[in-house]
Design an enzyme around this catalytic site. Sequence first.
Site, PDB file in Angstrom:
ATOM      1  N   GLU A 133       4.590 -37.000   3.196  1.00 17.31           N
ATOM      2  CA  GLU A 133       4.306 -36.356   4.476  1.00 17.31           C
ATOM      3  C   GLU A 133       5.136 -35.097   4.624  1.00 17.31           C
ATOM      4  O   GLU A 133       6.229 -35.007   4.086  1.00 17.31           O
ATOM      5  CB  GLU A 133       4.674 -37.308   5.606  1.00 17.31           C
ATOM      6  CG  GLU A 133       3.929 -38.610   5.490  1.00 17.31           C
ATOM      7  CD  GLU A 133       4.357 -39.603   6.560  1.00 17.31           C
ATOM      8  OE1 GLU A 133       5.021 -39.205   7.522  1.00 17.31           O
ATOM      9  OE2 GLU A 133       4.009 -40.773   6.392  1.00 17.31           O
TER      10      GLU A 133
ATOM     11  N   CYS B 262      11.517 -44.173  -0.574  1.00 16.06           N
ATOM     12  CA  CYS B 262      12.957 -43.925  -0.504  1.00 16.06           C
ATOM     13  C   CYS B 262      13.689 -45.201  -0.922  1.00 16.06           C
ATOM     14  O   CYS B 262      13.234 -46.304  -0.627  1.00 16.06           O
ATOM     15  CB  CYS B 262      13.360 -43.538   0.917  1.00 16.06           C
ATOM     16  SG  CYS B 262      15.095 -43.084   1.071  1.00 16.06           S
TER      17      CYS B 262
ATOM     18  N   CYS C 183      17.274 -47.803   4.752  1.00  9.98           N
ATOM     19  CA  CYS C 183      17.636 -47.808   6.182  1.00  9.98           C
ATOM     20  C   CYS C 183      16.644 -48.717   6.925  1.00  9.98           C
ATOM     21  O   CYS C 183      15.423 -48.525   6.815  1.00  9.98           O
ATOM     22  CB  CYS C 183      17.600 -46.393   6.749  1.00  9.98           C
ATOM     23  SG  CYS C 183      18.716 -45.271   5.877  1.00  9.98           S
TER      24      CYS C 183
ATOM     25  N   CYS D  17      13.747 -47.337   9.286  1.00  9.80           N
ATOM     26  CA  CYS D  17      12.958 -46.179   8.839  1.00  9.80           C
ATOM     27  C   CYS D  17      11.705 -46.628   8.096  1.00  9.80           C
ATOM     28  O   CYS D  17      11.751 -47.537   7.269  1.00  9.80           O
ATOM     29  CB  CYS D  17      13.821 -45.301   7.938  1.00  9.80           C
ATOM     30  SG  CYS D  17      12.936 -43.910   7.201  1.00  9.80           S
TER      31      CYS D  17
HETATM   32  N1  SAH Z   1      17.320 -39.558   3.425  1.00  6.49           N
HETATM   33  C1  SAH Z   1      17.778 -38.463   4.227  1.00  6.49           C
HETATM   34  C2  SAH Z   1      16.669 -37.585   4.800  1.00  6.49           C
HETATM   35  C3  SAH Z   1      15.414 -38.238   5.327  1.00  6.49           C
HETATM   36  S1  SAH Z   1      15.419 -39.040   6.882  1.00  6.49           S
HETATM   37  C4  SAH Z   1      18.679 -38.979   5.333  1.00  6.49           C
HETATM   38  O1  SAH Z   1      18.923 -40.162   5.400  1.00  6.49           O
HETATM   39  O2  SAH Z   1      19.216 -38.147   6.072  1.00  6.49           O
HETATM   40  C5  SAH Z   1      15.778 -37.845   8.108  1.00  6.49           C
HETATM   41  C6  SAH Z   1      16.425 -38.446   9.343  1.00  6.49           C
HETATM   42  O3  SAH Z   1      15.468 -39.170  10.136  1.00  6.49           O
HETATM   43  C7  SAH Z   1      17.536 -39.437   9.007  1.00  6.49           C
HETATM   44  O4  SAH Z   1      18.634 -39.214   9.855  1.00  6.49           O
HETATM   45  C8  SAH Z   1      16.862 -40.754   9.308  1.00  6.49           C
HETATM   46  O5  SAH Z   1      17.783 -41.780   9.502  1.00  6.49           O
HETATM   47  C9  SAH Z   1      16.025 -40.414  10.530  1.00  6.49           C
HETATM   48  N2  SAH Z   1      14.973 -41.371  10.869  1.00  6.49           N
HETATM   49  C10 SAH Z   1      14.312 -42.202  10.044  1.00  6.49           C
HETATM   50  N3  SAH Z   1      13.404 -42.928  10.722  1.00  6.49           N
HETATM   51  C11 SAH Z   1      13.492 -42.572  12.030  1.00  6.49           C
HETATM   52  C12 SAH Z   1      12.818 -42.973  13.218  1.00  6.49           C
HETATM   53  N4  SAH Z   1      11.865 -43.886  13.188  1.00  6.49           N
HETATM   54  N5  SAH Z   1      13.185 -42.378  14.376  1.00  6.49           N
HETATM   55  C13 SAH Z   1      14.133 -41.421  14.398  1.00  6.49           C
HETATM   56  N6  SAH Z   1      14.789 -40.997  13.309  1.00  6.49           N
HETATM   57  C14 SAH Z   1      14.492 -41.558  12.121  1.00  6.49           C
END
Ligand code: SAH
Length: 371
Positions: free
Chosen positions: A110, A130, A134, A137
């Site tokens: 995306e 990924c 997390c 996510c």
């Molecule tokens: N892997 C990297 C970049 C991708 S995620 C990282 O961890 O920074 C980019 C950001 O979006 C990260 O801070 C992640 O934790 C956040 N994120 C992921 N899912 C989310 C969600 N559903 N709502 C808000 N932020 C989210």
Amino acid sequence: MADFLPMTDTPRDLETSPPQRRSLLDLHRDELVSWLAEQGQPKFRAAQILRWVYQQRAMSFGEMTDLPAKLRQRMSEDFDLFTADVEIEQVSHDGTEKLLLRLRDGGEIECVLLRDGPRRSICVSSQVGCAMGCVFCASGLDGVKRNLTRGEIMEQMLRLQRRLPADERLSHIVMMGMGEPLANLDNVLATLDIARDADGLGISPRRITISTVGLPPAIDRLARHGVPYNLAVSLHAPNDELRNRLVPVNVKVGIDKILTAADRYFSISGRRLTYEYVLLGGVNDSMQQAHELVRLLRGRSALLNVIPYNPVAGLPYKTPSTGAITQFREALEQGGVNVQFRTRKGSDIDAACGQLRRNRGMLDESQLPLA
Ligand code: SAH
């Protein structure tokens, strides 16, 4: 069973499949120059081609009208300009646009275009899936499939650029789409080299942000690379006990080492750090956690970017109530932390990373995670 076999069976090795063309965007400039030399073409053709790709927003080789027709023909035989298909396009009420791209091998990624005042920012993926895990996510729910190539990272930028009117330019890039950019650092850095090149997209590194879960050796490599990109570190918890649960890769790393590596990055690059903190109702939004966060970040030259959670279908996490968000904010401000609360963009189109891919099976609008 033999009765059902057709009289003349086509042996498998006679089946023809179209030859797999190379991706033009995967090519280094000198590789393009040597390909041109093989075709008996002068070096300056490379500059012409790159201008069509990065500035004139060509969608096909046929449009490159100042190249000889024969050369255009050869190019379309040997190369693809774009290798992915746009599977879904979504446009939000606030001008945010999101694309779901299907790669040659079927992988899905995306990317997002955000319009904010004069800014035209894009959020780009670095991996299919990924590996960081997390828990809140959508991107990592099925693990990681593979790293994206340079061409696949650049294609996202170019496809989004082509959605702008001719008089508008991309102004900012955030590597915050699917995947962990520091786990695919070589390809990310090579793509960003072109993004900041005057003959490429011409975007200053000061307007490019790399977001990471926090991998200290890779943060140090990024510092040694010597280009002052902004670094954003996804913190999400003020202590290891909670962070180990929310960001499982933390078990092997620990907040301390991440902050120290980020401090080193700051002292080398001079770029102010950003810490990201996704606010999850009842999980990491208590007053005690706010105070712990204050103790962790006070005195550091960093911005804390608090992001209200964008709910993911099937996951149990929730956006905190407005009251809880305000309280959390006040505690941080009173503690002297430089804090910014991000307003959510594109929440009506699954703009948080990995959501569109996850929700594609149920794109009935009533089921989208509306904010
Ligand atoms: N892997 C990297 C970049 C991708 S995620 C990282 O961890 O920074 C980019 C950001 O979006 C990260 O801070 C992640 O934790 C956040 N994120 C992921 N899912 C989310 C969600 N559903 N709502 C808000 N932020 C989210």
